[in-house]
Design a protein around this motif. Structure first.
Motif, PDB file in Angstrom:
ATOM      1  N   ALA A 275       0.859  -1.200   0.131  1.00 49.82           N
ATOM      2  CA  ALA A 275      -0.304   0.019  -0.188  1.00 49.82           C
ATOM      3  C   ALA A 275       0.401   1.396  -0.198  1.00 49.82           C
ATOM      4  O   ALA A 275       1.574   1.719   0.937  1.00 49.82           O
ATOM      5  N   ASN A 276       0.573   1.842  -0.695  1.00 49.94           N
ATOM      6  CA  ASN A 276       1.112   3.361  -1.019  1.00 49.94           C
ATOM      7  C   ASN A 276       2.566   3.268  -1.917  1.00 49.94           C
ATOM      8  O   ASN A 276       3.378   4.672  -1.111  1.00 49.94           O
ATOM      9  N   GLU A 277       3.256   2.163  -1.461  1.00 49.38           N
ATOM     10  CA  GLU A 277       4.504   2.247  -2.198  1.00 49.38           C
ATOM     11  C   GLU A 277       4.525   1.650  -3.161  1.00 49.38           C
ATOM     12  O   GLU A 277       5.607   1.719  -4.418  1.00 49.38           O
ATOM     13  N   THR A 278       4.000   0.151  -3.700  1.00 52.65           N
ATOM     14  CA  THR A 278       4.020  -0.293  -5.252  1.00 52.65           C
ATOM     15  C   THR A 278       2.456   0.108  -5.615  1.00 52.65           C
ATOM     16  O   THR A 278       2.382  -0.667  -7.038  1.00 52.65           O
TER      17      THR A 278
ATOM     18  N   ILE B 250      -2.085   1.181  -4.657  1.00 57.24           N
ATOM     19  CA  ILE B 250      -2.895   1.532  -4.407  1.00 57.24           C
ATOM     20  C   ILE B 250      -3.970   0.650  -3.575  1.00 57.24           C
ATOM     21  O   ILE B 250      -4.133  -0.456  -4.671  1.00 57.24           O
TER      22      ILE B 250
ATOM     23  N   ALA C 261      -9.961   5.821  -5.993  1.00 59.85           N
ATOM     24  CA  ALA C 261      -8.513   5.437  -6.809  1.00 59.85           C
ATOM     25  C   ALA C 261      -8.165   5.740  -8.207  1.00 59.85           C
ATOM     26  O   ALA C 261      -7.208   5.522  -8.529  1.00 59.85           O
TER      27      ALA C 261
ATOM     28  N   GLU D 115      -7.099   9.431  -8.797  1.00 56.18           N
ATOM     29  CA  GLU D 115      -6.026   9.589  -8.366  1.00 56.18           C
ATOM     30  C   GLU D 115      -4.941   8.471  -9.364  1.00 56.18           C
ATOM     31  O   GLU D 115      -4.318   9.354  -9.403  1.00 56.18           O
TER      32      GLU D 115
ATOM     33  N   GLU E 268      -2.863  11.867 -11.602  1.00 53.70           N
ATOM     34  CA  GLU E 268      -1.938  12.448 -10.651  1.00 53.70           C
ATOM     35  C   GLU E 268      -0.218  11.506 -11.651  1.00 53.70           C
ATOM     36  O   GLU E 268       0.131  10.410 -10.589  1.00 53.70           O
TER      37      GLU E 268
ATOM     38  N   LEU F 267       2.025  10.194  -8.725  1.00 48.54           N
ATOM     39  CA  LEU F 267       1.993   9.684  -7.910  1.00 48.54           C
ATOM     40  C   LEU F 267       2.644   7.987  -8.833  1.00 48.54           C
ATOM     41  O   LEU F 267       2.836   6.822  -8.392  1.00 48.54           O
ATOM     42  N   ARG F 268       1.945   8.350  -9.991  1.00 49.90           N
ATOM     43  CA  ARG F 268       2.144   6.722 -10.951  1.00 49.90           C
ATOM     44  C   ARG F 268       3.320   6.624 -11.200  1.00 49.90           C
ATOM     45  O   ARG F 268       3.885   5.384 -10.962  1.00 49.90           O
TER      46      ARG F 268
ATOM     47  N   LEU G 170       5.357   5.188  -7.690  1.00 53.90           N
ATOM     48  CA  LEU G 170       4.804   3.921  -7.674  1.00 53.90           C
ATOM     49  C   LEU G 170       5.159   2.773  -8.719  1.00 53.90           C
ATOM     50  O   LEU G 170       5.399   2.318  -7.914  1.00 53.90           O
TER      51      LEU G 170
END
Length: 393
Positions: free
Chosen positions: A322-325, A327, A339, A342, A346, A349-350, A353
């Motif tokens: 979660a929130n590392e690789t 959502i 999600a 998001e 973003e 963010l992509r 991740l």
């Protein structure tokens, strides 16, 4: 080290257990072990394909498992284990648990059994529990390997086994998925995907428990302007006919750009990953007892540089951090829709991740999995120790 691996699923059959058996056997061979795989022949000659593998394959007459196959598998396991000099005997799936347990008196080898998730629930009927207890399947000589922390916890909940004989060892990612992919622009041109489209991709058999209908509903409730920028590629063979028909009708009636691409080769899937922006698979809890024990496909997408959107069911949180690789969301339409929005809006963010997904996939090699399972030496990278499930300091 001489290893005997017994499996009821193997090439040319397609499935997670077959992948597990083939990949761990090949990885153990690369680490210096001598491996023999005992697998069904599915009524076909596979001599040429088997000869190309780096390990020995011995075929027995049969196909995908049914309970009437148990007596024959007992005789097969007894004969093979008695005649071979093995250091490790590994039942890669539950149909060989009882045959191996009833035959272990004939060998001094370590006895391993891998649990993948669903079969733990399937063995809870009174008859099957009685058979497992009567055969002493999980007796003192048996070491149990679970493919995720979730599967380990489920097994411990259902069976009273000394925790010291249970190990959670996550699966590996084939080097294939890190290989050269088609150029993004060329793949997009071939599939009529404009450069400004946001492409979401799903790879899974189209069945209700994989949650395609939830993803479709989540897409449909996005604001018009955002939804009109997204194309959803659905890759995978059809499952339940009624479900597939309903999904296709609903997709055709929606205002979403959904493209059903059917079954594709791994090479084609790898190229389509290159054309995509993020991976999405929103599995659901299944009342029949089937569970997602791990979720290898998320790691394969990560190896291609894609972040994932996933539902936090079963062992998926071991595959998608979660929130590392990626959502992780509950299996609700609203959560999935937020999600998607998001990830679609973003790009930074992509990118963050995606980097995490690639690093996580890179840390989970099949050599690491084989080394931990069989006790083989493996000079892995430091990243493996940092990221791999159940790694030893």
């Amino acid at each position: 080290m001489n290893i005997l691996l017994l499996t009821s699923e193997f090439a040319p059959a397609i499935g997670g257990i077959g992948t597990y058996a083939s990949e761990i056997a090949a990885a153990a061979t690369r680490l210096g072990a001598s491996v023999t795989v005992l697998a069904p022949d599915y009524g076909k000659q596979a001599t040429e394909d088997d000869a190309a593998l780096p390990f020995n394959v011995v075929r027995f007459r049969g196909g995908l498992h049914s309970m009437r196959d148990v007596p024959g598998k007992i005789m097969l396991a007894r004969r093979t284990m008695r005649d071979g000099r093995y250091d490790v005997v590994h039942a890669a799936d539950w149909p060989f648990f009882i045959p191996v347990a009833l035959s272990r008196w004939g060998t001094p080898a370590r006895v391993l059994m891998t649990v993948h998730g669903t079969e733990i629930n399937e063995t809870q009927t009174p008859l099957k529990r009685a058979a497992i207890r009567g055969a002493g399947v999980f007796g003192r000589r048996t070491e149990v390997v679970a493919n995720s922390r979730y599967t380990e916890a489920l097994f411990r909940e259902k069976f009273d086994v000394d925790p010291r004989r249970i190990s959670a060892i996550s699966l590996g990612v084939s080097e294939f998925w890190f290989g050269a992919r088609g150029k993004r622009r060329e793949v997009r041109l071939a599939h009529r995907l404009p450069e400004d489209r946001l492409v979401m991709v799903t790879v899974a058999r189209i069945t209700r428990r994989k949650g395609h209908h939830r993803t479709l509903a989540a897409l449909a409730q996005l604001p018009d302007e955002l939804r009109d920028r997204i194309t959803w590629l659905v890759i995978g063979p059809d499952g339940e006919a009624g479900y597939v028909d309903q999904l296709r009708r609903e997709a055709a009636q929606s205002e979403c750009d959904v493209r059903f691409l059917g079954r594709r080769s791994n090479e084609e899937i790898r190229d389509l990953y290159a054309a995509s922006d993020f991976f999405c698979l929103t599995g659901l809890p299944d009342p029949t007892g089937r569970v997602e024990g791990f979720g290898l496909v998320y790691l394969e997408a990560g190896a291609a540089g894609l972040p994932s959107l996933a539902t936090a069911v079963g062992g998926v949180p071991d595959a998608v951090l979660a929130n590392e690789t990626g959502i992780l969301v509950p299996p609700s339409v609203d959560g999935i829709s937020r999600a998607i929005a998001e990830l679609a809006t973003e790009p930074r963010l992509r990118a963050v991740l995606a980097a995490g997904a690639y690093a996580h996939a890179r840390s989970l090699s099949w050599e690491r999995c084989a080394a931990r399972t069989y006790g083989l030496s493996f000079a892995g990278e430091l990243a493996a120790a940092a990221h791999a499930l159940g790694s030893v300091a």
